[in-house]
Motif scaffolding. Structure first.
Motif, PDB file in Angstrom:
ATOM      1  N   HIS A  61     -57.871  27.055 -97.051  1.00 48.16           N
ATOM      2  CA  HIS A  61     -57.797  26.185 -98.234  1.00 48.16           C
ATOM      3  C   HIS A  61     -56.744  25.126 -97.948  1.00 48.16           C
ATOM      4  O   HIS A  61     -55.582  25.252 -98.325  1.00 48.16           O
ATOM      5  N   HIS A  63     -56.023  20.855 -97.802  1.00 47.88           N
ATOM      6  CA  HIS A  63     -56.518  19.530 -98.212  1.00 47.88           C
ATOM      7  C   HIS A  63     -56.083  18.481 -97.203  1.00 47.88           C
ATOM      8  O   HIS A  63     -55.061  17.813 -97.392  1.00 47.88           O
ATOM      9  N   PRO A 220     -61.109  22.143 -99.506  1.00 48.10           N
ATOM     10  CA  PRO A 220     -61.703  22.370-100.830  1.00 48.10           C
ATOM     11  C   PRO A 220     -61.645  21.123-101.695  1.00 48.10           C
ATOM     12  O   PRO A 220     -60.862  21.053-102.628  1.00 48.10           O
ATOM     13  N   LYS A 276     -67.024  22.195-104.388  1.00 50.59           N
ATOM     14  CA  LYS A 276     -65.813  22.721-105.012  1.00 50.59           C
ATOM     15  C   LYS A 276     -65.778  22.318-106.474  1.00 50.59           C
ATOM     16  O   LYS A 276     -65.983  21.150-106.810  1.00 50.59           O
ATOM     17  N   HIS A 359     -58.061  30.696-104.971  1.00 52.47           N
ATOM     18  CA  HIS A 359     -56.769  31.169-105.503  1.00 52.47           C
ATOM     19  C   HIS A 359     -56.846  32.606-106.014  1.00 52.47           C
ATOM     20  O   HIS A 359     -56.062  33.432-105.614  1.00 52.47           O
ATOM     21  N   ASP A 422     -53.174  25.922 -99.052  1.00 53.23           N
ATOM     22  CA  ASP A 422     -53.305  24.891-100.088  1.00 53.23           C
ATOM     23  C   ASP A 422     -52.459  23.655 -99.756  1.00 53.23           C
ATOM     24  O   ASP A 422     -51.995  22.970-100.659  1.00 53.23           O
TER      25      ASP A 422
HETATM   26 ZN   LIG Z   1     -56.181  23.304-103.519  1.00 58.14          ZN
END
Ligand SMILES: [Zn+2]
Length: 527
Positions: A61, A63, A220, A276, A359, A422
């Motif tokens: 995950h 970005h 995502p 997503k 998550h 993340d």
């Molecule tokens: Zn995220």
């Protein structure tokens, strides 16, 4: 090429450790003992100098697009107060035309004295006239100046959009804080960087990721401009990385879905293979959807960003076109809702699509066994636990904490976890995640372990960043372990992750990173 004299953890089902690999045309063709092979004359030999080797770590995950954009904006991640950020904005304003936008990312009020949310007044003083839009570290809130609100037409008469909240003072005036879907009032107005600048930023952040030991990421939320950028870079040979991407929400899906089938570019470098969706907000901005109110905000149970019926409709539409679906759910109510949706959809479809909950952060006890039972993958980020532990109990109280960041409970119920960071919400360094998964301790080590019963073993943590990630996107036949036939994505480490002291896991660095059999960071290990 022959790689030999290593301690190569293949991460195959048996947990085999071998000393040699043969790589041809970007794939592993042999994994085993040096004594069992006769290399071709002229075949290159790389001495691994007894280093521990793992399959390339993949952020489940991450970005990349947002990390690249963040590199072109003000970086607010290390700021310790609202005043410090206002000073940064003031300095940026001095370098720009009077009406030019100032964008930034990474503020986190939980790091500031008293933890108040910031307001537009400090930005107005620092940069009068400039529209300013600063995104919170988790992407779930934007702090805007009065000029930005004025350009967006946001006034006291503007009502909260569905799935969003405009924070207001006692007189009803917007304070400048826009939560979740309310961010869409301002964010589309911020000018996007040129293609050239964005492409350069993508190349730079890929180099950062490779140096940290990542050979790929599951992204995502990608927009079509980023798909075009990655495709351009692949065409020029400037994309030594693998991205499995999910289109970002309803807008990108609406623009892309007519292309139909899952698209792969550049020999597995980019696959656009998922959709997503964001079901709720985040814990830090109190937008995560909870069954019962926040302990530190009575009356607030968070936000639902997209109605569950719409998530169900889009899940059916995307899976019928061969896409996977990844749904963001942080609060216990959001997790229950998304599992309900997935249960309905999975009951109806033939071949089972890979469905993930991004998550899966706060789970009510009855929902924990549903992941394994439904075959839904929890995609979890260990460093969120060690970052949020400073304040999560204030939001949730002791009882709900039992199902928070509950890796052990999820694994013991029979599920496997896709591990990630993340980034840019957290650092992209996968060893920070492996360390958090194994220790549940912050990297400075001062705090006691948090809910130590929820720790993963080292083997589980490494699997969550390798073979389990591959499985979560249906690519376990191609990626995630160093077995014959698979892509030769691997890293050689500075230290033995299976034997070093736990607290040192976060300090491990790759000395060599290979993607598709090519050295893309570091070099042959020295003795
Ligand atoms: Zn995220």
């Amino acid at each position: 090429m022959l790689l030999t004299n290593g301690r190569i953890h293949t991460m195959d089902a048996a947990g085999s450790v071998v000393d040699s690999l043969v790589i041809r045309a970007g794939r592993v063709v042999f994994a085993g003992r040096r004594a069992d092979i006769n290399p071709d004359p002229g075949e290159g030999v790389l001495d691994l100098c007894r280093r521990v080797v793992l399959p390339g770590l993949v952020d489940g995950h991450g970005h990349l697009m947002l990390l690249a954009k963040a590199r072109l904006e003000l970086d607010l991640t290390s700021a310790d107060s609202e005043r410090e950020i206002a000073a940064m904005v003031g300095a940026a304003a001095a370098r720009r035309r009077p009406d030019e936008w100032i964008a930034g990312r990474g503020w986190d009020q939980t790091r500031w004295p008293g933890q108040p949310f910031p307001t537009r007044e400090s930005l107005d003083r620092a940069a009068p006239g400039h529209p300013v839009a600063l995104v919170r570290v988790d992407g779930h809130a934007t702090w805007a100046s009065s000029a930005a609100l004025a350009r967006a037409g946001v006034t006291r008469h503007t009502s909260d959009p569905p799935g969003g909240r405009i924070a207001r003072d006692d007189c009803g005036e917007p304070t400048g804080l826009l939560i979740d879907m309310a961010q869409d009032l301002v964010r589309p107005l911020v000018p996007t960087p040129s293609e050239e600048r964005f492409d350069e930023a993508v190349r730079a952040v890929i180099a950062e990721c490779l140096a940290k030991g990542l050979t790929g990421a599951h992204e995502p939320g990608l927009d079509l401009a980023a798909v075009a950028s990655y495709t351009r870079l692949i065409g020029r040979g400037h994309f030594p990385f693998r991205v499995f991407a999910a289109l970002s929400g309803r807008k990108a899906w609406g623009e892309y879905r007519e292309r139909g089938a899952v698209e792969t570019v550049g020999d597995g470098r980019l696959t656009v293979g998922a959709l997503k969706l964001w079901l709720d907000g985040a814990l830090g901005s109190r937008g995560a959807a909870l069954h019962a109110p926040y302990c530190d905000d009575p009356g607030n149970t968070g936000l639902i960003l997209v109605p569950p019926e719409e998530v169900e409709r889009l899940t059916r539409e995307a899976t019928s076109r061969g896409f996977h679906v990844w749904v963001h759910a942080i609060g216990d109510r959001a997790n229950a809702l998304v599992l309900d949706v997935f249960e309905k959809v999975l009951g109806a479809v033939g071949p089972r699509p890979r469905l993930r909950v991004e998550h899966a952060q706060i789970l009510a006890p009855p929902d924990i066994p549903r992941f394994a039972r439904l075959g839904v993958v929890p995609s979890m980020q260990p460093t969120h636990c060690t970052s949020d532990m400073r304040w999560a109990s204030e939001r949730l109280g002791p009882r709900r904490l039992e199902g928070a960041y509950a890796w052990r409970s999820v694994l013991d119920a029979g599920a496997y976890i896709a591990g990630g960071s993340d980034f840019p919400v957290e650092d992209a360094n996968p060893f920070h995640g492996l360390h958090a998964a194994v220790t549940r301790c912050p990297r400075d080590g001062d705090d006691p372990r948090w809910q130590p019963a929820q720790r993963m073993t080292r083997d589980e943590a490494v699997r969550s960043f390798t073979i389990w990630n591959a499985r979560s996107i249906g690519r376990e036949g191609e990626l995630g372990s160093l077995e014959p036939g698979k892509r030769a994505d691997l890293i050689a480490l500075s230290d033995d992750i299976f034997a070093c002291a736990e607290e040192r896991i976060a300090d491990i660095t790759p000395v060599l990173t290979m993607v598709g059999g090519e050295v893309v960071a570091g070099g042959p290990p020295a003795r």
